[in-house]
Motif scaffolding. Structure first.
Motif, PDB file in Angstrom:
ATOM      1  N   THR A 143       0.841  -1.196   0.000  1.00 29.58           N
ATOM      2  CA  THR A 143       0.000   0.000   0.000  1.00 29.58           C
ATOM      3  C   THR A 143       0.880   1.252   0.000  1.00 29.58           C
ATOM      4  O   THR A 143       1.932   1.290   0.636  1.00 29.58           O
ATOM      5  CB  THR A 143      -0.909   0.029   1.248  1.00 29.58           C
ATOM      6  OG1 THR A 143      -1.711  -1.162   1.263  1.00 29.58           O
ATOM      7  CG2 THR A 143      -1.815   1.243   1.240  1.00 29.58           C
ATOM      8  N   LYS A 144       0.432   2.260  -0.745  1.00 26.29           N
ATOM      9  CA  LYS A 144       1.101   3.556  -0.745  1.00 26.29           C
ATOM     10  C   LYS A 144       0.056   4.664  -0.720  1.00 26.29           C
ATOM     11  O   LYS A 144      -0.845   4.698  -1.569  1.00 26.29           O
ATOM     12  CB  LYS A 144       1.989   3.719  -1.984  1.00 26.29           C
ATOM     13  CG  LYS A 144       2.758   5.033  -2.028  1.00 26.29           C
ATOM     14  CD  LYS A 144       3.813   5.111  -0.932  1.00 26.29           C
ATOM     15  CE  LYS A 144       4.582   6.417  -0.999  1.00 26.29           C
ATOM     16  NZ  LYS A 144       5.652   6.474   0.034  1.00 26.29           N
ATOM     17  N   GLY A 156      -1.029  11.446   1.918  1.00 20.96           N
ATOM     18  CA  GLY A 156      -2.099  12.111   2.648  1.00 20.96           C
ATOM     19  C   GLY A 156      -3.353  11.246   2.625  1.00 20.96           C
ATOM     20  O   GLY A 156      -3.328  10.078   2.998  1.00 20.96           O
ATOM     21  N   ASP A 157      -4.438  11.834   2.135  1.00 17.00           N
ATOM     22  CA  ASP A 157      -5.700  11.089   2.049  1.00 17.00           C
ATOM     23  C   ASP A 157      -5.829  10.292   0.753  1.00 17.00           C
ATOM     24  O   ASP A 157      -6.779   9.527   0.587  1.00 17.00           O
ATOM     25  CB  ASP A 157      -6.894  12.053   2.154  1.00 17.00           C
ATOM     26  CG  ASP A 157      -6.973  12.721   3.523  1.00 17.00           C
ATOM     27  OD1 ASP A 157      -6.513  12.111   4.500  1.00 17.00           O
ATOM     28  OD2 ASP A 157      -7.476  13.860   3.593  1.00 17.00           O
ATOM     29  N   PHE A 158      -4.879  10.494  -0.174  1.00 18.89           N
ATOM     30  CA  PHE A 158      -4.964   9.817  -1.469  1.00 18.89           C
ATOM     31  C   PHE A 158      -4.274   8.453  -1.399  1.00 18.89           C
ATOM     32  O   PHE A 158      -3.109   8.364  -0.994  1.00 18.89           O
ATOM     33  CB  PHE A 158      -4.324  10.665  -2.562  1.00 18.89           C
ATOM     34  CG  PHE A 158      -4.270   9.987  -3.905  1.00 18.89           C
ATOM     35  CD1 PHE A 158      -5.441   9.758  -4.626  1.00 18.89           C
ATOM     36  CD2 PHE A 158      -3.065   9.552  -4.440  1.00 18.89           C
ATOM     37  CE1 PHE A 158      -5.399   9.125  -5.854  1.00 18.89           C
ATOM     38  CE2 PHE A 158      -3.010   8.920  -5.667  1.00 18.89           C
ATOM     39  CZ  PHE A 158      -4.188   8.707  -6.380  1.00 18.89           C
ATOM     40  N   VAL A 159      -4.993   7.413  -1.813  1.00 16.46           N
ATOM     41  CA  VAL A 159      -4.440   6.063  -1.832  1.00 16.46           C
ATOM     42  C   VAL A 159      -4.006   5.741  -3.261  1.00 16.46           C
ATOM     43  O   VAL A 159      -4.835   5.560  -4.150  1.00 16.46           O
ATOM     44  CB  VAL A 159      -5.461   5.018  -1.333  1.00 16.46           C
ATOM     45  CG1 VAL A 159      -4.820   3.631  -1.300  1.00 16.46           C
ATOM     46  CG2 VAL A 159      -5.987   5.391   0.040  1.00 16.46           C
ATOM     47  N   ALA A 160      -2.690   5.676  -3.477  1.00 16.98           N
ATOM     48  CA  ALA A 160      -2.162   5.423  -4.820  1.00 16.98           C
ATOM     49  C   ALA A 160      -2.089   3.939  -5.136  1.00 16.98           C
ATOM     50  O   ALA A 160      -2.312   3.520  -6.279  1.00 16.98           O
ATOM     51  CB  ALA A 160      -0.776   6.055  -4.968  1.00 16.98           C
ATOM     52  N   GLY A 181       2.158   0.552   3.820  1.00 23.00           N
ATOM     53  CA  GLY A 181       1.700  -0.643   4.513  1.00 23.00           C
ATOM     54  C   GLY A 181       1.964  -1.887   3.697  1.00 23.00           C
ATOM     55  O   GLY A 181       2.341  -1.828   2.519  1.00 23.00           O
ATOM     56  N   GLY A 182       1.784  -3.042   4.310  1.00 19.98           N
ATOM     57  CA  GLY A 182       1.981  -4.315   3.638  1.00 19.98           C
ATOM     58  C   GLY A 182       3.408  -4.803   3.717  1.00 19.98           C
ATOM     59  O   GLY A 182       4.267  -4.208   4.378  1.00 19.98           O
ATOM     60  N   GLU A 183       3.663  -5.905   3.025  1.00 19.73           N
ATOM     61  CA  GLU A 183       4.987  -6.517   3.009  1.00 19.73           C
ATOM     62  C   GLU A 183       5.620  -6.347   1.632  1.00 19.73           C
ATOM     63  O   GLU A 183       4.938  -6.434   0.614  1.00 19.73           O
ATOM     64  CB  GLU A 183       4.875  -8.012   3.328  1.00 19.73           C
ATOM     65  CG  GLU A 183       4.240  -8.325   4.667  1.00 19.73           C
ATOM     66  CD  GLU A 183       4.041  -9.818   4.866  1.00 19.73           C
ATOM     67  OE1 GLU A 183       4.565 -10.599   4.042  1.00 19.73           O
ATOM     68  OE2 GLU A 183       3.344 -10.194   5.819  1.00 19.73           O
TER      69      GLU A 183
END
Length: 317
Positions: A16-17, A20-24, A63-65
């Motif tokens: 996950t990247k 701010g509030d934007f999830v790319a 987040g994540g691996e």
């Protein structure tokens, strides 16, 4: 899937990247095997470049691996970067330097001895078909030459993994095919390639396997051929029909007359696409129903048909 014979170069789970509030990038799972040519295919803004920067250990994951060469980029960034090459979407060459000086300077970033850099410069300029331009300044070179130099420079440390972000954007067809040939040669040498692109023909040519990304997520995964088989039909019938007044090919009467002709019918303003395993048979049925197209084309399904089916035809800003 990877096997013991093809160890993982890249492994991501729930990657996950956010900005701010934007999830790319929205929790993607990816495996890339040693020696594989792997692609991230998607429209602009799909999350491809954000993923590549995390893989290059230049942008921390949210987040994540994530592991590259079995190493964690959060703690082993320098070790990872020393074993990979990266060719960004925009060429960042030193345009005031000569072609060979660009390779020399970049080689020193990796602490390579000058004698090693000289040998690799000769080899890489031959590989990139730039040996005759070695003394030329970079600034006046063509776009295709600059792109080949960028790839040559990314190989100066003899990387095990090469990251290519939109490698042929802005190049003419001849330059694109020359670059494809260079990348194919690299793959035959055993270099693992990870490529982002929004060119369907490029993905079909270069990638053993790919994922289609859309809005930060993986919409589909597989080889180009398997994706076509899964999400499209063997052939596509393209019809252009005579229309009256303000009608277009999305007219309900047109669609009704083609109902059941193929597995799927897609109406565009200028033509109708009929997805069928046998395009000529579909055309025969359509004409038997009274349709008299101005033109009819039967072609094989392509990755572009898959891409547009999965991501839509509407531009996303």
């Amino acid at each position: 899937m990877t096997t013991a014979a093809d160890p993982e170069i890249l492994r991501a789970r729930g990657l996950t990247k956010t900005f701010g509030d934007f999830v790319a990038v929205r929790g993607i799972d990816v495996d890339v095997a040693k020696g594989e040519s792997f692609g991230f295919l998607g429209p602009n803004g799909a999350g491809k470049s954000s993923t590549m920067r995390m893989v290059a250990a230049t942008s921390p994951r949210t987040g994540g691996e994530l592991s590259i060469f079995g190493l964690d980029p959060d703690t082993d960034g320098p070790a990872i970067r020393g074993r990979l090459g990266s060719c960004p979407q925009q060429d960042n060459l030193d345009e005031e330097l000569t072609v060979e000086e660009n390779l020399h300077v970049y080689g020193r970033f990796f602490g390579l001895p000058r004698s090693v850099i000289r040998g690799r410069t000769d080899e890489l300029l031959d590989f990139a078909q730039l040996a005759e331009r070695r003394k030329d300044r970079v600034e006046p070179l063509s776009g295709g030459m600059k792109r080949r130099l960028s790839i040559a420079r990314s190989l100066v440390n003899s990387p095990e993994l090469l990251l290519l972000d939109e490698p042929t954007t802005g190049l003419d067809p001849q330059a694109r095919h020359v670059l494809w040939d260079r990348l194919f040669r690299l793959k035959r040498r055993g270099v693992t390639l990870i490529i982002t692109t929004h060119y369907m023909d490029e993905a079909e040519q270069l990638c053993d396997r790919l994922v289609v990304m859309d809005q930060g997520q993986i919409a589909a995964e597989g080889s180009p051929r398997s994706l076509i088989e899964r999400y499209s039909t063997r052939e596509v019938l393209e019809l252009r029909l005579p229309l009256d007044g303000d009608a277009d090919h999305t007219d309900a009467a047109v669609l009704s007359s083609l109902e059941g002709v193929g597995e799927r019918v897609e109406a565009l303003p200028d033509r109708v696409l009929v997805y069928a395993d046998h395009g000529d048979a579909a055309l025969e049925i359509a004409t038997d129903r009274g349709l008299q197209p101005l033109s009819a084309l039967v072609r094989r399904s392509t990755l572009e048909d898959v891409f547009l089916h999965l991501t839509g035809r509407t531009l996303v800003d």
